[in-house]
Design a protein around this motif. Structure first.
Motif, short mmCIF file in Angstrom:
data_model
loop_
_atom_site.label_atom_id
_atom_site.label_comp_id
_atom_site.label_asym_id
_atom_site.label_seq_id
_atom_site.Cartn_x
_atom_site.Cartn_y
_atom_site.Cartn_z
N THR A 59 0.84 -1.21 0.00
CA THR A 59 0.00 0.00 0.00
C THR A 59 0.87 1.25 0.00
O THR A 59 0.59 2.21 -0.71
N HIS A 60 1.94 1.21 0.81
CA HIS A 60 2.82 2.36 0.87
C HIS A 60 3.46 2.62 -0.50
O HIS A 60 3.51 3.76 -0.97
N ASP A 61 3.92 1.56 -1.13
CA ASP A 61 4.56 1.72 -2.44
C ASP A 61 3.61 2.33 -3.46
O ASP A 61 3.99 3.20 -4.23
N LEU A 95 -1.24 6.15 14.37
CA LEU A 95 -0.05 6.91 14.78
C LEU A 95 1.20 6.36 14.09
O LEU A 95 2.08 7.13 13.67
N TYR A 96 1.28 5.04 13.97
CA TYR A 96 2.40 4.42 13.24
C TYR A 96 2.51 5.03 11.84
O TYR A 96 3.60 5.41 11.39
N VAL A 97 1.39 5.16 11.16
CA VAL A 97 1.42 5.66 9.77
C VAL A 97 1.81 7.14 9.74
O VAL A 97 2.66 7.55 8.93
N GLU A 154 3.40 8.97 12.01
CA GLU A 154 4.80 9.15 12.44
C GLU A 154 5.76 8.60 11.38
O GLU A 154 6.78 9.21 11.08
N GLY A 155 5.42 7.45 10.80
CA GLY A 155 6.28 6.85 9.77
C GLY A 155 6.40 7.74 8.55
O GLY A 155 7.45 7.78 7.91
N SER A 156 5.35 8.49 8.26
CA SER A 156 5.40 9.34 7.07
C SER A 156 6.44 10.45 7.22
O SER A 156 6.85 11.07 6.24
N LEU A 210 9.44 9.82 7.86
CA LEU A 210 10.68 9.28 7.27
C LEU A 210 10.76 9.61 5.78
O LEU A 210 11.77 10.12 5.30
N GLY A 211 9.69 9.28 5.08
CA GLY A 211 9.65 9.60 3.64
C GLY A 211 9.74 11.10 3.42
O GLY A 211 10.21 11.56 2.37
N ALA A 212 9.30 11.87 4.42
CA ALA A 212 9.33 13.33 4.30
C ALA A 212 10.75 13.86 4.10
O ALA A 212 10.93 14.97 3.57
C1 HEM Z 1 5.90 10.34 -2.43
C2 HEM Z 1 5.64 10.19 -1.16
C3 HEM Z 1 6.42 9.28 -0.25
C4 HEM Z 1 7.68 8.77 -0.35
C5 HEM Z 1 8.69 9.02 -1.45
C6 HEM Z 1 7.92 7.96 0.82
C7 HEM Z 1 9.09 7.31 1.09
C8 HEM Z 1 9.36 6.62 2.23
C9 HEM Z 1 10.64 6.04 2.57
C10 HEM Z 1 11.87 6.09 1.70
C11 HEM Z 1 10.49 5.46 3.77
C12 HEM Z 1 11.54 4.63 4.52
C13 HEM Z 1 12.52 5.50 5.19
C14 HEM Z 1 13.51 4.72 6.02
O1 HEM Z 1 13.33 3.49 6.22
O2 HEM Z 1 14.45 5.34 6.47
C15 HEM Z 1 9.16 5.68 4.22
C16 HEM Z 1 8.63 5.22 5.39
C17 HEM Z 1 7.31 5.32 5.73
N1 HEM Z 1 6.33 6.04 5.07
FE1 HEM Z 1 6.56 6.94 3.31
N2 HEM Z 1 6.80 7.96 1.59
C18 HEM Z 1 5.87 8.75 0.98
C19 HEM Z 1 4.61 9.05 1.43
C20 HEM Z 1 4.06 8.51 2.55
C21 HEM Z 1 2.72 8.81 3.02
C22 HEM Z 1 1.75 9.80 2.34
C23 HEM Z 1 2.52 8.05 4.12
C24 HEM Z 1 1.31 7.96 5.02
C25 HEM Z 1 0.11 8.34 4.72
C26 HEM Z 1 3.73 7.30 4.37
C27 HEM Z 1 3.94 6.42 5.41
C28 HEM Z 1 5.14 5.85 5.73
C29 HEM Z 1 5.35 4.98 6.87
C30 HEM Z 1 4.31 4.51 7.86
C31 HEM Z 1 6.71 4.66 6.88
C32 HEM Z 1 7.44 3.84 7.95
C33 HEM Z 1 7.70 2.43 7.49
C34 HEM Z 1 8.47 1.67 8.57
O3 HEM Z 1 9.70 1.75 8.56
O4 HEM Z 1 7.84 1.03 9.40
N3 HEM Z 1 4.64 7.61 3.40
N4 HEM Z 1 8.48 6.39 3.27
#
Ligand code: HEM
Length: 193
Positions: free
Chosen positions: A20-22, A111-113, A115-117, A119-121
């Motif tokens: 789903t994230h991908d 909260l996991y989602v 807070e996790g977001s 990281l991608g930020a």
């Molecule tokens: C284009 C937009 C996004 C990109 C490029 C992106 C990219 C990433 C990357 C690279 C990570 C892993 C970082 C690491 O392991 O150091 C990550 C983690 C995560 N992202 Fe995103 N993200 C995006 C949007 C989102 C959005 C909109 C959400 C939530 C609504 C989200 C939720 C999460 C969560 C929950 C994790 C933590 C995963 C874990 O390690 O358990 N992301 N994201």
């Protein structure tokens, strides 16, 4: 005796929401949010709606007992300021935030989602910088925590992973994470319609 590889709750949540994230990541990038400030403002609109949905998590008294720095983690003020910087009016959202109606286990998954977001930020923040946006203007909600993103995340995951939960609560945490992603997808449907 054989060694059993145990995974943490966070690792399980990541595995369960990975696909789903991908899809979400690819969908956002396919809409080129960093091609112009106008495109960015549309993405910001979805982020605003999502963080507003999530906002009640940060003053949930039950969650505050489990995550001591909870209130400092909230990003509503920064995203509202980002909207103002970009000249976007805040959407009139009459209904109470979804997160005000969740049981504590479901709220943990949300909260996991959220807070996790953060990281991608890190990636999104660098791309926003190219549009002249930063932690003082337009991309405040994407900026890293002063302690560093990794440390801020580890503090959260060690609290989440340390909780003892029964099977039913565990299932609710997962369902909460799935529904938070679904919620962001629904906002993207709206802004990219
Ligand atoms: C284009 C937009 C996004 C990109 C490029 C992106 C990219 C990433 C990357 C690279 C990570 C892993 C970082 C690491 O392991 O150091 C990550 C983690 C995560 N992202 Fe995103 N993200 C995006 C949007 C989102 C959005 C909109 C959400 C939530 C609504 C989200 C939720 C999460 C969560 C929950 C994790 C933590 C995963 C874990 O390690 O358990 N992301 N994201």
């Amino acid at each position: 005796m054989s060694a059993v590889a145990e995974t943490t709750r966070t690792q399980d949540l990541k595995a369960r929401t990975h696909a789903t994230h991908d899809q979400l990541d690819q969908r956002i990038m396919a809409n080129q949010p960093f091609a112009s400030r106008d495109n960015y403002a549309r993405f910001l609109d979805a982020q605003y709606r999502f963080l507003r949905d999530a906002d009640a998590l940060y003053d949930n008294p039950e969650l505050a007992k489990l995550f001591p720095d909870l209130a400092e983690r909230r990003r509503y003020v920064s995203i509202a300021a980002d909207m103002g910087d970009l000249g976007r009016a805040l959407p009139q959202l009459a209904e109470a935030p979804i997160s005000s109606q969740l049981d504590v286990a479901t709220a943990m998954g949300w909260l996991y989602v959220v807070e996790g977001s953060k990281l991608g930020a890190a990636i999104l923040y660098k791309l926003a910088n190219k549009l002249g946006l930063d932690e003082k203007f337009g991309a405040r909600h994407l900026a890293g925590h002063p302690d560093g993103r990794a440390r801020h995340w580890r503090a959260f995951t060690s609290a989440l992973d340390g909780l003892m939960l029964d099977e039913e609560s565990e299932a609710r945490v997962t369902a909460g994470a799935v529904s938070a992603f679904a919620c962001m997808n629904a906002h993207l449907d709206q802004v990219y319609a």
